[in-house]
Design a protein around this motif. Structure first.
Motif, PDB file in Angstrom:
ATOM      1  N   THR A 174       0.833  -1.210   0.000  1.00 30.04           N
ATOM      2  CA  THR A 174       0.000   0.000   0.000  1.00 30.04           C
ATOM      3  C   THR A 174       0.862   1.251   0.000  1.00 30.04           C
ATOM      4  O   THR A 174       0.649   2.181  -0.792  1.00 30.04           O
ATOM      5  CB  THR A 174      -0.912   0.016   1.244  1.00 30.04           C
ATOM      6  OG1 THR A 174      -1.747  -1.147   1.227  1.00 30.04           O
ATOM      7  CG2 THR A 174      -1.782   1.272   1.251  1.00 30.04           C
TER       8      THR A 174
ATOM      9  N   LEU B 207      -6.609   1.843  -4.726  1.00 29.27           N
ATOM     10  CA  LEU B 207      -6.383   1.154  -3.456  1.00 29.27           C
ATOM     11  C   LEU B 207      -7.673   1.039  -2.646  1.00 29.27           C
ATOM     12  O   LEU B 207      -7.927   0.013  -2.009  1.00 29.27           O
ATOM     13  CB  LEU B 207      -5.326   1.907  -2.638  1.00 29.27           C
ATOM     14  CG  LEU B 207      -3.880   1.722  -3.092  1.00 29.27           C
ATOM     15  CD1 LEU B 207      -2.968   2.700  -2.367  1.00 29.27           C
ATOM     16  CD2 LEU B 207      -3.426   0.283  -2.845  1.00 29.27           C
TER      17      LEU B 207
ATOM     18  N   THR C 191      -9.189  -2.315  -1.081  1.00 23.71           N
ATOM     19  CA  THR C 191      -9.142  -2.516   0.376  1.00 23.71           C
ATOM     20  C   THR C 191     -10.410  -2.088   1.108  1.00 23.71           C
ATOM     21  O   THR C 191     -10.627  -2.508   2.251  1.00 23.71           O
ATOM     22  CB  THR C 191      -7.965  -1.732   0.976  1.00 23.71           C
ATOM     23  OG1 THR C 191      -8.181  -0.320   0.769  1.00 23.71           O
ATOM     24  CG2 THR C 191      -6.653  -2.143   0.314  1.00 23.71           C
TER      25      THR C 191
END
Length: 225
Positions: A14, A182, A186
């Protein structure tokens, strides 16, 4: 209501993706800023030109790019060029050009204002010393004008850094688009957006401090504060 979990930001995958996005943001911003300075200087001198048609072209440029949103300009460039002229576009190239042309319209006002703020007598003094108009501009007027440009140019670079997030709308992978990718993977929306906000904050404050440092280095007067 779910709790915030910032541990996602400690994962190398990340963090590395966000840092890569930040790297692209900085590169695209700097490239756009260089282009904006070139266009801004040209437009500034065009505005104070004695040739009417040159002044009109400069005013048309300023009117369009200051009067329409950057987002619309990016879409027109990215999708309009292939449709209208058959020109195949590359997202990041269009993004840099869009940033440069948009910011250049504001930079031109900074440059023009700084030049015109120099006393007319200094041009006359330069000419009386035997300098040509160009030599007087280069040796006397512009060095003083550059110092006066530092603060507004710093502000313009900060604005351009923030505006670079709009490049995500034309699929350019920079910090904001990387954060969206992202988030999709996530589902940690607030955590990632807060991290991105902090990254923008740090970069823009660094630019601000550099600008202040340069102002102090080039200042010839006393501190009025």
């Amino acid at each position: 209501m779910g709790q915030l979990d910032f541990s996602i930001l400690l994962e190398w995958e990340t963090l590395s993706l966000l840092l890569k996005g930040l790297e692209y943001t900085i590169l695209y911003t700097l490239a756009g800023f260089v282009l904006s300075v070139i266009l801004g200087v040209i437009a500034a001198f065009a505005q104070i030109s004695s040739i009417k048609i040159v002044r009109y072209i400069a005013m048309a440029y300023l009117s369009w790019f200051r009067g329409t949103p950057l987002l619309v300009q990016l879409f027109l460039l990215y999708y309009g060029l292939p449709i209208l002229f058959g020109i195949q576009t590359t997202a990041w190239v269009v993004g840099v050009i869009g940033l440069g042309m948009y910011s250049g319209s504001y930079v031109s006002q900074v440059v023009r204002g700084a030049i015109q703020s120099i006393e007319v007598g200094q041009m006359e003094a330069g000419r009386s010393l035997g300098f040509s108009h160009f030599q007087t501009m280069r040796k006397i007027i512009l060095p003083q004008a550059v110092v006066r440009m530092l603060a507004p140019m710093t502000n313009e670079l900060i604005s351009l850094t923030k505006n670079s997030s709009l490049l995500s709308s034309i699929t350019v992978v920079e910090l904001f688009r990387q954060s969206n990718l992202l988030i999709a993977d996530t589902y940690r929306t607030m955590e990632i957006l807060l991290a991105v906000a902090v990254m923008y904050y740090l970069v823009n404050n660094l630019i601000g401090y550099i600008g202040l440092f340069l102002e102090k280095k080039t200042s010839v007067g006393g501190d009025l504060r």
